[in-house]
Design a protein around this motif. Structure first.
Motif, short mmCIF file in Angstrom:
data_model
loop_
_atom_site.label_atom_id
_atom_site.label_comp_id
_atom_site.label_asym_id
_atom_site.label_seq_id
_atom_site.Cartn_x
_atom_site.Cartn_y
_atom_site.Cartn_z
N MET A 137 0.84 -1.20 0.00
CA MET A 137 0.00 0.00 0.00
C MET A 137 0.88 1.25 0.00
N ILE A 138 0.34 2.32 -0.60
CA ILE A 138 1.05 3.60 -0.67
C ILE A 138 0.21 4.65 0.04
N LEU A 139 0.82 5.40 0.92
CA LEU A 139 0.15 6.50 1.61
C LEU A 139 0.67 7.82 1.06
N ILE A 140 -0.26 8.67 0.63
CA ILE A 140 0.09 9.98 0.06
C ILE A 140 -0.49 11.06 0.97
N ALA A 141 0.30 12.10 1.21
CA ALA A 141 -0.16 13.24 2.01
C ALA A 141 0.12 14.53 1.27
N ASP A 142 -0.85 15.42 1.27
CA ASP A 142 -0.69 16.79 0.77
C ASP A 142 -1.00 17.72 1.92
N SER A 143 0.04 18.33 2.50
CA SER A 143 -0.13 19.11 3.72
C SER A 143 0.10 20.59 3.47
N GLY A 144 -0.90 21.41 3.80
CA GLY A 144 -0.78 22.85 3.70
C GLY A 144 -0.73 23.49 5.07
N ALA A 145 -0.97 24.78 5.11
CA ALA A 145 -0.88 25.50 6.38
C ALA A 145 -1.98 25.11 7.35
N THR A 146 -3.15 24.75 6.84
CA THR A 146 -4.29 24.50 7.73
C THR A 146 -4.77 23.05 7.73
N LYS A 147 -4.55 22.31 6.63
CA LYS A 147 -5.07 20.94 6.61
C LYS A 147 -4.15 20.03 5.80
N THR A 148 -4.29 18.72 6.06
CA THR A 148 -3.56 17.71 5.30
C THR A 148 -4.56 16.70 4.75
N ASP A 149 -4.50 16.47 3.45
CA ASP A 149 -5.31 15.43 2.80
C ASP A 149 -4.46 14.17 2.67
N TRP A 150 -5.01 13.02 3.09
CA TRP A 150 -4.31 11.74 3.03
C TRP A 150 -5.07 10.77 2.13
N THR A 193 -6.97 21.58 -5.45
CA THR A 193 -5.97 20.99 -4.56
C THR A 193 -5.17 19.95 -5.35
N PRO A 194 -3.97 19.60 -4.91
CA PRO A 194 -3.14 18.65 -5.67
C PRO A 194 -3.48 17.18 -5.44
N ILE A 195 -4.25 16.83 -4.42
CA ILE A 195 -4.32 15.45 -3.97
C ILE A 195 -4.83 14.49 -5.04
N ALA A 196 -5.80 14.88 -5.84
CA ALA A 196 -6.31 13.99 -6.89
C ALA A 196 -5.23 13.72 -7.93
N GLY A 197 -4.52 14.76 -8.33
CA GLY A 197 -3.45 14.60 -9.30
C GLY A 197 -2.31 13.75 -8.75
N LEU A 198 -1.98 13.92 -7.48
CA LEU A 198 -0.93 13.11 -6.86
C LEU A 198 -1.34 11.64 -6.78
N THR A 199 -2.62 11.40 -6.53
CA THR A 199 -3.12 10.02 -6.49
C THR A 199 -2.94 9.35 -7.84
N LEU A 200 -3.29 10.05 -8.91
CA LEU A 200 -3.10 9.51 -10.26
C LEU A 200 -1.63 9.28 -10.56
N TYR A 201 -0.79 10.22 -10.12
CA TYR A 201 0.65 10.14 -10.40
C TYR A 201 1.26 8.88 -9.78
N HIS A 202 0.81 8.54 -8.57
CA HIS A 202 1.44 7.43 -7.83
C HIS A 202 0.73 6.09 -8.01
N GLN A 203 -0.44 6.07 -8.64
CA GLN A 203 -1.16 4.81 -8.77
C GLN A 203 -0.38 3.76 -9.56
N GLY A 204 0.44 4.21 -10.49
CA GLY A 204 1.21 3.27 -11.28
C GLY A 204 2.35 2.61 -10.52
N GLU A 205 2.60 3.08 -9.29
CA GLU A 205 3.72 2.54 -8.51
C GLU A 205 3.28 1.44 -7.54
N ILE A 206 1.99 1.13 -7.49
CA ILE A 206 1.51 0.10 -6.55
C ILE A 206 1.95 -1.29 -7.04
#
Length: 281
Positions: free
Chosen positions: A1-14, A268-281
């Motif tokens: 499994m791969i865990l991705i985090a996008d953390s800004g000043a106020t919130k983090t999407d995982w 936000t970047p999280i959807a794009g980051l998810t697509l970027y890393h899905q090929g690495e599973i």
């Protein structure tokens, strides 16, 4: 499994990516290492992240504001390792997050336009060049902080059109010089406070004064953060951030007027980051 985090000043999407394609989601506070200690990060993650994960990830890709300096990068990596000691952990700053989310594996210019402003040239694999960002007081042209600062300056100096001045007073009663200066100069995160006034501009975007203010601000952003890259007119320009997302029509018009090719705009970047890393599973 791969865990991705996008953390800004106020919130983090995982996002936790499974081999079968399923994706788990979680949300926590932001973990900028300039404002939160490693111990605080560990405590909050233990209480608010770990219960939402179905199992330990093998790899963690953490993208966050404040992670460019090596010592801050190490601070965040150490905090994550405390809770996920067997995981392979990669920590990158928010500019890399924007580049990967927006450009994928193709060359382009990735821009951040939210509370603050930033950009980089991305060659499809790495950040190849980055123009200096001077922050809220000396830069951030086009950002929410910059737009709010311009609005507040014109209001306090009686340069708003009369109808907008009246609307502003009704929306923000009690706004005065002393209170404003105290909030901006003596309290934390002045850029966030200034950016909170950008919503007033959005709500009045059809007013000629407001449209011109926003148009000119975006023109400055392109001048300072995009057009200085050698390949600015050869590769697509992409944006992530709330200001870019909600003012997309104006942003696209300014880009077109300046001969630039504007392609992706994400909130936000999280959807794009998810697509970027899905090929690495």
């Amino acid at each position: 499994m791969i865990l991705i985090a996008d953390s800004g000043a106020t919130k983090t999407d995982w996002r936790l990516l499974h081999q079968d394609g399923t994706v788990e989601q979680a949300k926590t506070i932001g973990f900028n290492p300039y404002f939160i200690s490693a111990d605080e990060m560990v405590r909050h993650m233990r209480e608010h992240l770990m219960p939402h994960l179905s199992g330990p990830p093998q790899t963690v890709f953490y993208y966050g504001s404040g992670c460019a300096a090596p010592e801050k990068n190490a601070q965040v990596k150490g905090a994550i390792a405390t809770l996920m000691p067997d995981a392979e952990i990669h920590v990158q700053n928010d500019v890399v997050a924007a580049a990967r989310a927006l450009c994928g594996h193709e060359p382009g210019i990735a821009c951040i336009l939210g509370t603050g402003a930033n950009s980089c040239y991305y060659d499809g694999k790495d950040v190849g060049a980055q123009l200096p960002n001077l922050g809220f007081w000396l830069g951030d042209e086009g950002s929410g902080g910059y737009l709010g600062k311009r609005l507040l300056t014109d209001f306090m100096q009686l340069e708003l059109p009369a109808d907008l001045h009246e609307k502003f007073l009704k929306r923000f009663p009690g706004t005065n010089r002393d209170a404003l200066l105290q909030r901006l100069y003596s309290e934390p995160m002045p850029s966030s406070h200034a950016a909170s006034f950008a919503k007033f501009l959005f709500d009045n975007l059809s007013h000629p004064y407001v449209y011109q203010l926003v148009y000119d601000a975006f023109g400055l952003f392109f001048q300072k953060y995009v057009e200085k890259y050698d390949r600015a007119k050869e590769v697509p320009v992409h944006f992530v951030g709330s200001i870019a997302f909600y003012y997309a029509n104006v942003l696209r018009q300014v880009a077109n007027d300046r001969g630039l090719t504007l392609r992706n705009i994400l909130e936000t970047p999280i959807a794009g980051l998810t697509l970027y890393h899905q090929g690495e599973i």
